[in-house]
Motif scaffolding. Structure first.
Motif, PDB file in Angstrom:
ATOM      1  N   PHE A 181     -58.346  47.996 122.106  1.00 45.70           N
ATOM      2  CA  PHE A 181     -59.452  48.911 121.830  1.00 45.70           C
ATOM      3  C   PHE A 181     -59.574  49.168 120.332  1.00 45.70           C
ATOM      4  O   PHE A 181     -60.683  49.304 119.806  1.00 45.70           O
ATOM      5  N   GLN A 182     -58.449  49.251 119.628  1.00 43.11           N
ATOM      6  CA  GLN A 182     -58.513  49.404 118.177  1.00 43.11           C
ATOM      7  C   GLN A 182     -59.258  48.231 117.542  1.00 43.11           C
ATOM      8  O   GLN A 182     -60.108  48.414 116.661  1.00 43.11           O
ATOM      9  N   SER A 186     -62.703  48.454 115.603  1.00 44.33           N
ATOM     10  CA  SER A 186     -62.651  48.049 114.206  1.00 44.33           C
ATOM     11  C   SER A 186     -63.773  47.058 113.894  1.00 44.33           C
ATOM     12  O   SER A 186     -64.454  47.151 112.856  1.00 44.33           O
ATOM     13  N   THR A 187     -64.001  46.107 114.793  1.00 48.12           N
ATOM     14  CA  THR A 187     -65.099  45.157 114.626  1.00 48.12           C
ATOM     15  C   THR A 187     -66.443  45.874 114.590  1.00 48.12           C
ATOM     16  O   THR A 187     -67.313  45.577 113.753  1.00 48.12           O
ATOM     17  N   LEU A 188     -66.592  46.848 115.483  1.00 46.30           N
ATOM     18  CA  LEU A 188     -67.851  47.589 115.545  1.00 46.30           C
ATOM     19  C   LEU A 188     -68.076  48.408 114.283  1.00 46.30           C
ATOM     20  O   LEU A 188     -69.182  48.435 113.716  1.00 46.30           O
ATOM     21  N   TYR A 189     -67.030  49.074 113.799  1.00 45.88           N
ATOM     22  CA  TYR A 189     -67.168  49.894 112.593  1.00 45.88           C
ATOM     23  C   TYR A 189     -67.422  49.042 111.350  1.00 45.88           C
ATOM     24  O   TYR A 189     -68.150  49.446 110.449  1.00 45.88           O
ATOM     25  N   SER A 224     -67.460  47.403 127.482  1.00 52.98           N
ATOM     26  CA  SER A 224     -68.216  47.451 126.243  1.00 52.98           C
ATOM     27  C   SER A 224     -67.760  48.665 125.453  1.00 52.98           C
ATOM     28  O   SER A 224     -67.820  49.790 125.955  1.00 52.98           O
ATOM     29  N   CYS A 225     -67.308  48.453 124.221  1.00 52.32           N
ATOM     30  CA  CYS A 225     -66.932  49.533 123.314  1.00 52.32           C
ATOM     31  C   CYS A 225     -68.104  49.744 122.354  1.00 52.32           C
ATOM     32  O   CYS A 225     -68.507  48.802 121.656  1.00 52.32           O
ATOM     33  N   GLY A 226     -68.647  50.963 122.320  1.00 52.02           N
ATOM     34  CA  GLY A 226     -69.862  51.157 121.549  1.00 52.02           C
ATOM     35  C   GLY A 226     -69.959  52.508 120.880  1.00 52.02           C
ATOM     36  O   GLY A 226     -69.100  53.382 121.040  1.00 52.02           O
ATOM     37  N   ASP A 299     -52.581  49.406 112.766  1.00 51.40           N
ATOM     38  CA  ASP A 299     -51.258  49.390 112.136  1.00 51.40           C
ATOM     39  C   ASP A 299     -50.157  49.066 113.137  1.00 51.40           C
ATOM     40  O   ASP A 299     -48.972  49.150 112.838  1.00 51.40           O
ATOM     41  N   GLY A 300     -50.550  48.708 114.347  1.00 58.48           N
ATOM     42  CA  GLY A 300     -49.559  48.316 115.345  1.00 58.48           C
ATOM     43  C   GLY A 300     -48.916  49.470 116.074  1.00 58.48           C
ATOM     44  O   GLY A 300     -48.053  49.252 116.911  1.00 58.48           O
TER      45      GLY A 300
END
Length: 317
Positions: A181-182, A186-189, A224-226, A299-300
């Motif tokens: 999910f991170q 992150s891709t979306l932001y 879908s993460c939005g 950051d894992g």
């Protein structure tokens, strides 16, 4: 199996589930697709699966298969002149190999071995002068015990306008995978920030679940993460855009870690909805988060706690 309670909406849920179970009993020898059972219960296919599991502790498919194997065990033991194939077909299995696997999972032996064991037990019982029991004796393995529901801190009934969502979609397993999910957000932001679509502390993140995780294989599950965006927002590439329809929703707020989402959903469907006077309709449900760390990087680390609203579209019973 279920008894009425004072709350009339809970009684309505109980009646619908009982009606479905009665239908299954009457039609166990026939195909029982999810669409048919959802129609008997008068719930949408998308929500029926979750509601049934919340009430019964098994998915509809698990419940039907357990009943079929249970009935087959009685027939295998009591009707030794009937072939295993004939019994398999008579209880609704369309594939003898699948029947044998299900039977072995429930009883630990094949149907033929079970028949032999019951015959030997019967002989021993007669010699000892005791009664022979030929009923089903299935063991663990067919059913899934529901997790303990986790109550919401609050539930609000909200009439929402139509909303536009820009999203990144993932197909595959996702349960408890915080880093997945991170990465998606992150891709979306990375896409949204240069377009001035992020407001620290105000941006709302959502996760839309397109498939029922109890009936779809993990590798085929879609999420879908939005974030909510203006309707005229242009998207391209891996960023998509969809509309969340207007209507009435129940927003149940929880504070959970990554392992507790299932317990939260279980409470909404198994505890709150039956007492609410509402039922879910055909619109998609989703989780909503208030983003307070839009610049967070991967950051894992895991183990975060989340404040989340589980948003379920509802209509009166």
């Amino acid at each position: 199996m279920y008894t009425d309670r004072v709350n009339p909406s809970h009684t309505e849920y109980v009646q619908r589930i009982n009606r479905t179970m009665d239908y299954i009993d009457r039609h166990l020898h026939e195909p029982l697709p999810l669409e048919t059972l959802a129609g008997v219960a008068a719930f949408s296919k998308y929500h029926f699966h979750r509601i049934f599991y919340a009430h019964v502790g098994e998915t509809p498919g698990q419940y039907v298969q357990r009943l079929r194997v249970e009935k087959a065990a009685v027939l295998v033991a009591a009707h030794r002149d009937r072939s295993i194939t004939d019994i398999a077909y008579s209880v609704g299995f369309r594939d003898v190999a699948a029947f044998s696997r299900a039977f072995r999972l429930a009883h630990g032996v094949s149907p033929s071995a079970y028949r032999t064991r019951r015959r030997n037990l019967s002989t021993t019982d007669r010699k000892n002068g005791t009664a022979t029991h030929t009923g089903a004796d299935y063991t663990a393995g067919m059913s899934t015990s529901p997790m303990k529901p986790m109550p919401a801190s609050s539930v609000a009934i909200v009439d929402k306008p139509e909303m536009t969502v820009a999203y990144v979609r993932h197909t595959g397993p996702y349960f408890g995978d915080e880093l997945l999910f991170q990465r998606l957000f992150s891709t979306l932001y990375t896409w949204a920030q240069p377009r001035d679509l992020i407001r620290r502390g105000e941006t709302e993140e959502i996760v839309v679940y397109h498939d029922d995780p109890d009936s779809v294989a993990p590798e085929k599950l879609r999420i879908s993460c939005g974030i909510f965006v203006p309707a005229e927002t242009e998207v391209s590439g891996e960023i998509g855009k969809m509309t969340i329809p207007a209507g009435r929703y129940a927003d149940a707020r929880f504070e959970v870690d990554a392992t507790q989402f299932g317990a939260a959903w279980q409470w909404v469907y198994g505890v709150w909805l039956p007492e609410s006077g509402y039922q879910p309709d055909d619109r998609l449900c989703y989780e909503r988060y208030l983003d307070s760390e839009p610049d967070a990087t991967i950051d894992g680390t895991t183990g975060r706690r989340f404040v989340v609203d589980i948003c379920v579209p509802i209509t009166p019973l």
